[in-house]
Design an enzyme around this catalytic site. Structure first.
Site, PDB file in Angstrom:
ATOM      1  N   GLY A  42      82.673  36.552  60.556  1.00  0.00           N
ATOM      2  CA  GLY A  42      82.688  37.468  59.414  1.00  0.00           C
ATOM      3  C   GLY A  42      83.928  38.323  59.249  1.00  0.00           C
ATOM      4  O   GLY A  42      84.267  38.721  58.138  1.00  0.00           O
ATOM      5  N   GLU A  97      84.867  44.302  63.294  1.00  0.00           N
ATOM      6  CA  GLU A  97      83.582  43.696  62.916  1.00  0.00           C
ATOM      7  C   GLU A  97      83.457  43.649  61.395  1.00  0.00           C
ATOM      8  O   GLU A  97      84.125  44.412  60.689  1.00  0.00           O
ATOM      9  CB  GLU A  97      82.448  44.516  63.575  1.00  0.00           C
ATOM     10  CG  GLU A  97      81.028  44.138  63.217  1.00  0.00           C
ATOM     11  CD  GLU A  97      80.604  42.742  63.650  1.00  0.00           C
ATOM     12  OE1 GLU A  97      81.292  41.767  63.262  1.00  0.00           O
ATOM     13  OE2 GLU A  97      79.571  42.614  64.321  1.00  0.00           O
ATOM     14  N   ASP A  98      82.603  42.754  60.906  1.00  0.00           N
ATOM     15  CA  ASP A  98      82.430  42.658  59.452  1.00  0.00           C
ATOM     16  C   ASP A  98      81.511  43.741  58.906  1.00  0.00           C
ATOM     17  O   ASP A  98      81.847  44.434  57.957  1.00  0.00           O
ATOM     18  CB  ASP A  98      81.937  41.254  59.035  1.00  0.00           C
ATOM     19  CG  ASP A  98      80.652  40.817  59.739  1.00  0.00           C
ATOM     20  OD1 ASP A  98      80.158  41.546  60.635  1.00  0.00           O
ATOM     21  OD2 ASP A  98      80.136  39.734  59.396  1.00  0.00           O
ATOM     22  N   ASP A 101      74.888  46.775  60.623  1.00  0.00           N
ATOM     23  CA  ASP A 101      73.614  46.837  59.915  1.00  0.00           C
ATOM     24  C   ASP A 101      72.639  47.614  60.802  1.00  0.00           C
ATOM     25  O   ASP A 101      72.644  48.838  60.793  1.00  0.00           O
ATOM     26  CB  ASP A 101      73.196  45.380  59.677  1.00  0.00           C
ATOM     27  CG  ASP A 101      72.028  45.226  58.731  1.00  0.00           C
ATOM     28  OD1 ASP A 101      71.790  46.139  57.935  1.00  0.00           O
ATOM     29  OD2 ASP A 101      71.336  44.195  58.786  1.00  0.00           O
ATOM     30  N   ASP A 157      78.959  35.950  54.882  1.00  0.00           N
ATOM     31  CA  ASP A 157      78.279  34.774  54.347  1.00  0.00           C
ATOM     32  C   ASP A 157      76.822  35.016  54.005  1.00  0.00           C
ATOM     33  O   ASP A 157      76.188  35.955  54.498  1.00  0.00           O
ATOM     34  CB  ASP A 157      78.318  33.645  55.377  1.00  0.00           C
ATOM     35  CG  ASP A 157      77.351  33.898  56.537  1.00  0.00           C
ATOM     36  OD1 ASP A 157      77.454  34.980  57.171  1.00  0.00           O
ATOM     37  OD2 ASP A 157      76.475  33.053  56.788  1.00  0.00           O
TER      38      ASP A 157
HETATM   39  P1  IMP Z   1      73.298  44.168  63.206  1.00  0.00           P
HETATM   40  O1  IMP Z   1      73.173  43.683  64.611  1.00  0.00           O
HETATM   41  O2  IMP Z   1      71.946  44.323  62.555  1.00  0.00           O
HETATM   42  O3  IMP Z   1      74.161  45.387  63.057  1.00  0.00           O
HETATM   43  O4  IMP Z   1      73.892  42.972  62.394  1.00  0.00           O
HETATM   44  C1  IMP Z   1      75.194  42.773  62.138  1.00  0.00           C
HETATM   45  C2  IMP Z   1      75.389  41.343  61.686  1.00  0.00           C
HETATM   46  O5  IMP Z   1      74.400  40.955  60.714  1.00  0.00           O
HETATM   47  C3  IMP Z   1      76.707  41.225  60.977  1.00  0.00           C
HETATM   48  O6  IMP Z   1      77.755  40.910  61.887  1.00  0.00           O
HETATM   49  C4  IMP Z   1      76.431  40.125  59.980  1.00  0.00           C
HETATM   50  O7  IMP Z   1      76.670  38.865  60.552  1.00  0.00           O
HETATM   51  C5  IMP Z   1      74.975  40.232  59.646  1.00  0.00           C
HETATM   52  N1  IMP Z   1      74.758  40.979  58.386  1.00  0.00           N
HETATM   53  C6  IMP Z   1      74.126  42.157  58.236  1.00  0.00           C
HETATM   54  N2  IMP Z   1      74.108  42.553  56.955  1.00  0.00           N
HETATM   55  C7  IMP Z   1      74.777  41.599  56.260  1.00  0.00           C
HETATM   56  C8  IMP Z   1      75.114  41.446  54.859  1.00  0.00           C
HETATM   57  O8  IMP Z   1      74.822  42.282  53.979  1.00  0.00           O
HETATM   58  N3  IMP Z   1      75.823  40.332  54.542  1.00  0.00           N
HETATM   59  C9  IMP Z   1      76.188  39.390  55.456  1.00  0.00           C
HETATM   60  N4  IMP Z   1      75.891  39.500  56.768  1.00  0.00           N
HETATM   61  C10 IMP Z   1      75.185  40.588  57.169  1.00  0.00           C
HETATM   62 MG    MG Z   2      78.237  38.571  62.014  1.00  0.00          MG
END
Ligand code: IMP
Ligand code: MG
Length: 176
Positions: A42, A97-98, A101, A157
């Site tokens: 990402g 990081e992208d 969340d 994505d």
């Molecule tokens: P976390 O562990 O919940 O913080 O998730 C982070 C990962 O979830 C990111 O690196 C993304 O790969 C994916 N992700 C979370 N939200 C989105 C979104 O809105 N679009 C695309 N990927 C997302």
């Molecule tokens: Mg990711």
């Protein structure tokens, strides 16, 4: 299901934001070398654009981590599908990081990298979705703070699609 992308941030807005963050980083790391850790896939475009705007010396490495549904949360484990090529001890590491969340992915990545004795360890994220946070993550550099919606483009994505869009957009699903 039809997918429609609504643009949120244009190519120009993204470029301005990248320049703003790069200026901050150049100031903060003056006299140091930065080891950029690009979290695949990402953050590839963000990391590449950011790296080109840095004036301090830069080295680069890549890591890929994966989560399957709720597996991260239930097992408490992060699957590293590609580890860094090199050691990071005594390096000033900046994780790129992208999107943050829930915060689970980055919390685990940070723990893993912190255990390898870097000289310093900071986090730079393209997007921050604070409404969905489950674990507090201290982020040092943030591109855009976004609402709770699903975002694609500029590396992000949906089902491996749309990473190549030059802008960031919200995806809408419409029943046909
Ligand atoms: P976390 O562990 O919940 O913080 O998730 C982070 C990962 O979830 C990111 O690196 C993304 O790969 C994916 N992700 C979370 N939200 C989105 C979104 O809105 N679009 C695309 N990927 C997302
Ligand atoms: Mg990711």
């Amino acid at each position: 299901m039809k997918e429609i992308i609504h643009e949120m941030y244009s190519e120009e807005q993204i470029a301005d934001m990248v320049s703003r963050i790069a200026e901050q980083i150049n100031r903060d790391y003056e006299g140091k070398q930065i080891h950029l850790i690009c979290i695949l896939k990402g953050s590839i475009f963000f990391c590449a654009d950011l790296a080109k705007k840095l004036t301090v010396p830069v080295s680069l490495d890549f890591m890929a981590a994966s989560s399957y549904g709720d597996e991260i949360k239930s097992s408490g484990q992060l699957m590293i599908t590609k580890d860094l090529d090199g050691d990071i001890d005594d390096l000033h590491c900046l994780i790129v990081e992208d999107i943050i969340d829930s915060g689970n992915t980055l919390t685990k990545i940070r723990e893993l990298l912190a255990a390898r004795n870097p000289a310093s360890l900071k986090i730079c994220t393209l997007l921050d979705k604070p409404d969905r946070r489950e674990i507090d993550v201290a982020v040092d550099y943030t591109g855009f703070v976004v609402p709770d919606c699903f975002i694609v483009g500029y590396g992000l994505d949906y089902a491996q699609k749309y990473r190549n869009l030059p802008y960031l957009g919200e995806i809408e699903f419409i029943e046909e």
